[in-house]
Every structure is written in C-alpha cells, then in structure tokens.
Design an enzyme around this catalytic site. Structure first.
Site, PDB file in Angstrom:
ATOM      1  N   PHE A  65       0.836  -1.201   0.000  1.00 26.36           N
ATOM      2  CA  PHE A  65       0.000   0.000   0.000  1.00 26.36           C
ATOM      3  C   PHE A  65       0.858   1.232   0.000  1.00 26.36           C
ATOM      4  O   PHE A  65       1.803   1.333   0.782  1.00 26.36           O
ATOM      5  CB  PHE A  65      -0.880   0.036   1.261  1.00 26.36           C
ATOM      6  N   VAL A 156       5.237  -0.364   3.064  1.00 21.60           N
ATOM      7  CA  VAL A 156       5.966   0.302   1.987  1.00 21.60           C
ATOM      8  C   VAL A 156       7.223   1.008   2.509  1.00 21.60           C
ATOM      9  O   VAL A 156       8.172   1.235   1.767  1.00 21.60           O
ATOM     10  CB  VAL A 156       5.052   1.296   1.218  1.00 21.60           C
ATOM     11  N   ASP A 157       7.216   1.336   3.804  1.00 28.11           N
ATOM     12  CA  ASP A 157       8.354   2.089   4.351  1.00 28.11           C
ATOM     13  C   ASP A 157       9.476   1.159   4.790  1.00 28.11           C
ATOM     14  O   ASP A 157       9.975   1.232   5.906  1.00 28.11           O
ATOM     15  CB  ASP A 157       7.893   2.985   5.506  1.00 28.11           C
ATOM     16  N   GLU A 247      -1.830  -4.832  13.323  1.00 30.39           N
ATOM     17  CA  GLU A 247      -0.835  -5.760  13.868  1.00 30.39           C
ATOM     18  C   GLU A 247      -1.395  -6.561  15.055  1.00 30.39           C
ATOM     19  O   GLU A 247      -1.050  -7.730  15.244  1.00 30.39           O
ATOM     20  CB  GLU A 247       0.407  -4.976  14.301  1.00 30.39           C
ATOM     21  N   ASP A 270      15.531  -3.821  12.408  1.00 27.96           N
ATOM     22  CA  ASP A 270      15.390  -2.430  12.795  1.00 27.96           C
ATOM     23  C   ASP A 270      16.593  -2.112  13.668  1.00 27.96           C
ATOM     24  O   ASP A 270      16.684  -2.579  14.799  1.00 27.96           O
ATOM     25  CB  ASP A 270      14.084  -2.242  13.575  1.00 27.96           C
TER      26      ASP A 270
HETATM   27  C1  2GW Z   1      -1.739   6.462   7.901  1.00 27.27           C
HETATM   28  C2  2GW Z   1      -1.968   6.899   9.197  1.00 27.27           C
HETATM   29  C3  2GW Z   1      -1.260   6.368  10.253  1.00 27.27           C
HETATM   30  C4  2GW Z   1      -0.334   5.390   9.980  1.00 27.27           C
HETATM   31  C5  2GW Z   1      -0.109   4.931   8.679  1.00 27.27           C
HETATM   32  C6  2GW Z   1      -0.797   5.481   7.623  1.00 27.27           C
HETATM   33  C7  2GW Z   1      -0.557   5.024   6.265  1.00 27.27           C
HETATM   34  C8  2GW Z   1      -0.201   3.714   6.015  1.00 27.27           C
HETATM   35  C9  2GW Z   1      -0.672   5.914   5.134  1.00 27.27           C
HETATM   36  O1  2GW Z   1      -0.971   7.115   5.232  1.00 27.27           O
HETATM   37  N1  2GW Z   1      -0.430   5.431   3.864  1.00 27.27           N
HETATM   38  C10 2GW Z   1      -0.077   4.113   3.661  1.00 27.27           C
HETATM   39  O2  2GW Z   1       0.157   3.717   2.515  1.00 27.27           O
HETATM   40  N2  2GW Z   1       0.014   3.254   4.744  1.00 27.27           N
HETATM   41  C11 2GW Z   1       0.388   1.831   4.502  1.00 27.27           C
HETATM   42  O3  2GW Z   1       0.280   1.090   5.707  1.00 27.27           O
HETATM   43  C12 2GW Z   1       1.852   1.732   4.068  1.00 27.27           C
HETATM   44  O4  2GW Z   1       2.015   0.591   3.244  1.00 27.27           O
HETATM   45  C13 2GW Z   1       2.563   1.539   5.391  1.00 27.27           C
HETATM   46  O5  2GW Z   1       3.860   1.005   5.287  1.00 27.27           O
HETATM   47  C14 2GW Z   1       1.579   0.613   6.099  1.00 27.27           C
HETATM   48  C15 2GW Z   1       1.716   0.606   7.626  1.00 27.27           C
HETATM   49  O6  2GW Z   1       1.807   1.916   8.132  1.00 27.27           O
HETATM   50  P1  2GW Z   1       3.191   2.436   8.772  1.00 27.27           P
HETATM   51  O7  2GW Z   1       4.319   1.930   7.935  1.00 27.27           O
HETATM   52  O8  2GW Z   1       3.117   3.912   8.951  1.00 27.27           O
HETATM   53  O9  2GW Z   1       3.174   1.766  10.168  1.00 27.27           O
HETATM   54  P2  2GW Z   1       4.450   1.315  11.102  1.00 27.27           P
HETATM   55  O10 2GW Z   1       5.718   1.409  10.329  1.00 27.27           O
HETATM   56  O11 2GW Z   1       4.357   2.077  12.359  1.00 27.27           O
HETATM   57  O12 2GW Z   1       4.132  -0.168  11.274  1.00 27.27           O
HETATM   58  C16 2GW Z   1       3.639  -1.139  12.145  1.00 27.27           C
HETATM   59  O13 2GW Z   1       2.383  -0.898  12.753  1.00 27.27           O
HETATM   60  C17 2GW Z   1       1.307  -0.707  11.841  1.00 27.27           C
HETATM   61  C18 2GW Z   1       0.049  -0.518  12.640  1.00 27.27           C
HETATM   62  O14 2GW Z   1       0.136   0.642  13.405  1.00 27.27           O
HETATM   63  C19 2GW Z   1       1.159  -1.883  10.896  1.00 27.27           C
HETATM   64  O15 2GW Z   1       0.776  -3.051  11.593  1.00 27.27           O
HETATM   65  C20 2GW Z   1       2.474  -2.128  10.209  1.00 27.27           C
HETATM   66  O16 2GW Z   1       2.360  -3.276   9.380  1.00 27.27           O
HETATM   67  C21 2GW Z   1       3.561  -2.339  11.220  1.00 27.27           C
HETATM   68  O17 2GW Z   1       4.804  -2.507  10.561  1.00 27.27           O
HETATM   69 MN    MN Z   2       5.998   0.697   8.392  1.00 28.23          MN
END
Ligand code: 2GW
Ligand code: MN
Length: 298
Positions: A65, A156-157, A247, A270
């Site tokens: 995503f 994606v990050d 998660e 990480d």
């Molecule tokens: C929007 C609002 C708050 C957090 C994320 C987003 C967001 C996520 C966004 O604006 N656009 C988007 O494409 N995403 C997708 O969701 C994108 O692929 C991203 O990598 C993924 C997960 O969000 P992320 O990377 O910001 O969350 P992390 O790095 O804090 O990841 C962990 O916790 C998440 C739940 O809070 C998920 O479980 C994730 O898989 C975990 O690695």
């Molecule tokens: Mn992430």
C-alpha cells in the site's frame, strides 16, 4: 494451488554441503514449539530451494500500500525489491494507491509485472494501515487467487538489503518483530483489553509478529486478512481501538492459526531495536518515516 511442499525430484548436480555437525549459529531458536522452521540465514540451502521452487514454476505476488504521504517510499521499495526480492521468479507487484499517476515507473526485470490498483484514501479508518486487511482479502478472493500461487504483504516504508527469496514461502508465514526477541510473552504488545477481538490473555502467546511482512498461499492470506478485517469491524462498532491496529489482529490470528513457517527478525531488521549480529535482509525504516513526517509537518 500449492499449499504444501510437494515431493519434487531434484537434479543430481545440486551437490551442496550438509553442515549438520557445525551449525551456522548456536544462539538462535530454529524451530517453533509446533515444529515448523524459523528461517534464519544459514539454516537453508538456496541452491536446493531454487531447484525445488523453479520446478514447481511458482508465481509470487507482492502486495503493498502506498497511500497519501507514504507514496514517497514506493520508489525505494520497488527498486530494492527488483534487486533483492524473488530474483529469477515470476512475480507481480500489486500496488494499492490513491494516486496511480504518481507511481514511479521503474524498469522491471523479465517475468515481473506491476499492477496498480486504485483505492480511495478513506478518512474514516482509524489508521490507514488497517484498510489493507479489507482490500487484500477482497482482492485475494476476486483476483490474486487466479494470478499467483503465493501472496506476500509488506509495509511500503521498508527497503530490501539482501536477497529475500523462496525460503520464505509456505502456506502461512509471519515474521518475528525485532523488538520482542528474547522477551517473555507477558511483555508483548498484544491487545490486552478483554472486550477486543484482538485480545490475548497474558498467559498465552508464542511470538510477537510484525505487521510489516507476512504472507502465504493466496487462500491462507485470504483467511487471515478476512479474519482481521471482520474482527476490526466488530471492534470498530463497539468503539474499541486496538493497541497496534492491524498488527494486533494479525497477532491474534497467528496465535490461533499457527504459521507453517516463521521468519527471523533478519527479515524486518530495525537497527534501533536489534543489536544482535544478524544478517539483515530488510529494514523497517522508522527513522526515515519520522524524519519525513516531521518535515511535512513544518
Ligand atoms: C496512515 C496513518 C497512520 C499510519 C499509517 C498510515 C498510512 C499507512 C498511510 O498514510 N499510507 C499508507 O500507505 N500506509 C500503509 O500502511 C503503508 O504501506 C505503510 O507502510 C503501512 C503501515 O503503516 P506504517 O508503515 O506507517 O506503520 P508502522 O511502520 O508504524 O508499522 C507497524 O504498525 C502498523 C500498525 O500501526 C502496521 O501493523 C504495520 O504493518 C507495522 O509494521
Ligand atoms: Mn511501516
């Protein structure tokens, strides 16, 4: 549909060394209590696995995503995936985005395709990452099931640092979150609110899995994402917010539906959390996310 490792005759030229008596590492858990492998670098032979999976002619989907601000990570994600993810295999990227026109056009290697799936960036989602479960379950049922054998879902990050290949493939796999290695289950960040659909009691739990990398056969990924989505809907109706969004539900599912392979934290390294001398394959780019978020707030 390949849900099991099948017996495949491999050619006799695969003459690999079998280091049973001198294992690569001593200080790691290489098997879960339910006796499935925990995949660490050095515990498998790539040549042998390639022969096995190439004969099976597998196609792998990688769902990611990239909505709103996080679209900026897509380029590095794709570039490093082209270099390191499933090299030599037929592959399809499924990119869910709200801005199809902004998807970076990068040169893909032979046998690899990109499918851009436009979605709306619904504001009503508590956290956009939760929206993934609904989209992935729906698309698995309608499309992915016909196009790929395995589906891998990733944040994606992240960036790939090293080869990530067929050693990860199995009916259902999860990845150990680097922040919880060596910790007791009662200190995991499982959802502790009893009313939540993601609730796990303190005396239960195997591992804490990251939401950033999981997968399996399309059917198993469908079941997992469907469960997570439905559980989220029930909680949302009761105004319950889970600790770690999607998660938390993923961890609930994987506790009661044991994965058939578990990936070591090398797959979601990480460097802020994990200081063990492991062989990093992927990097959760938290620092970078924080930096970019701060910049965009200025
Ligand atoms: C929007 C609002 C708050 C957090 C994320 C987003 C967001 C996520 C966004 O604006 N656009 C988007 O494409 N995403 C997708 O969701 C994108 O692929 C991203 O990598 C993924 C997960 O969000 P992320 O990377 O910001 O969350 P992390 O790095 O804090 O990841 C962990 O916790 C998440 C739940 O809070 C998920 O479980 C994730 O898989 C975990 O690695
Ligand atoms: Mn992430």
């Amino acid at each position: 549909q390949m849900n099991h490792m099948q017996v495949v005759t491999v050619s006799r030229i695969v003459n690999y060394e079998l280091n049973m008596l001198t294992p690569f590492k001593y200080d790691i858990l290489v098997e879960t209590p339910w006796m499935v492998p925990i995949v660490w670098e050095g515990t498998f032979n790539s040549e042998l696995l390639h022969e096995h999976f190439q004969l099976q002619n597998v196609t792998i989907g990688l769902a990611v995503f990239a909505i709103k601000e996080l679209l900026i990570f897509l380029k590095l994600f794709l570039e490093t995936a082209e270099e390191y993810f499933m090299e030599g295999y037929r592959m399809k990227y499924y990119i869910f985005t709200d801005k199809p026109e902004s998807v970076p056009l990068i040169q893909l290697k032979r046998g690899r395709q990109m499918v851009i799936l436009e979605i709306q960036s619904h504001a009503h989602w508590q956290n956009l990452s939760m929206y993934r479960m609904e989209r992935i379950s729906t698309f698995s049922r309608l499309r992915f099931i016909r196009e790929v054998d395995y589906l891998v879902c990733a944040d994606v990050d992240i960036k790939f640092w090293n080869h990530v290949s067929v050693e990860i493939l199995s009916s259902l796999f999860g990845t150990l979150h680097p922040g919880f290695i060596g910790r007791r289950r009662d200190s995991y960040d499982y959802e502790r609110l009893p009313q939540s659909q993601a609730h796990i009691p303190v005396n239960e739990g195997d591992f804490y899995y990251t939401g950033a990398f999981f997968g399996g056969s399309v059917l198993e990924v469908y079941k997992l994402t469907k469960f997570c989505h439905q559980a989220m809907m029930v909680d949302q109706a009761h105004n319950i917010k889970s600790m770690w969004h999607d998660e938390s539900y993923l961890n609930k599912y994987l506790l009661y539906h044991k994965p058939t392979k578990v990936l070591s934290p090398e797959y979601m390294w990480d460097k802020n959390l994990l200081k063990l001398p492991v062989f990093a394959k992927m990097d959760a780019r938290r620092e970078l996310v924080q930096k970019i978020t701060k910049q965009s707030l200025k």
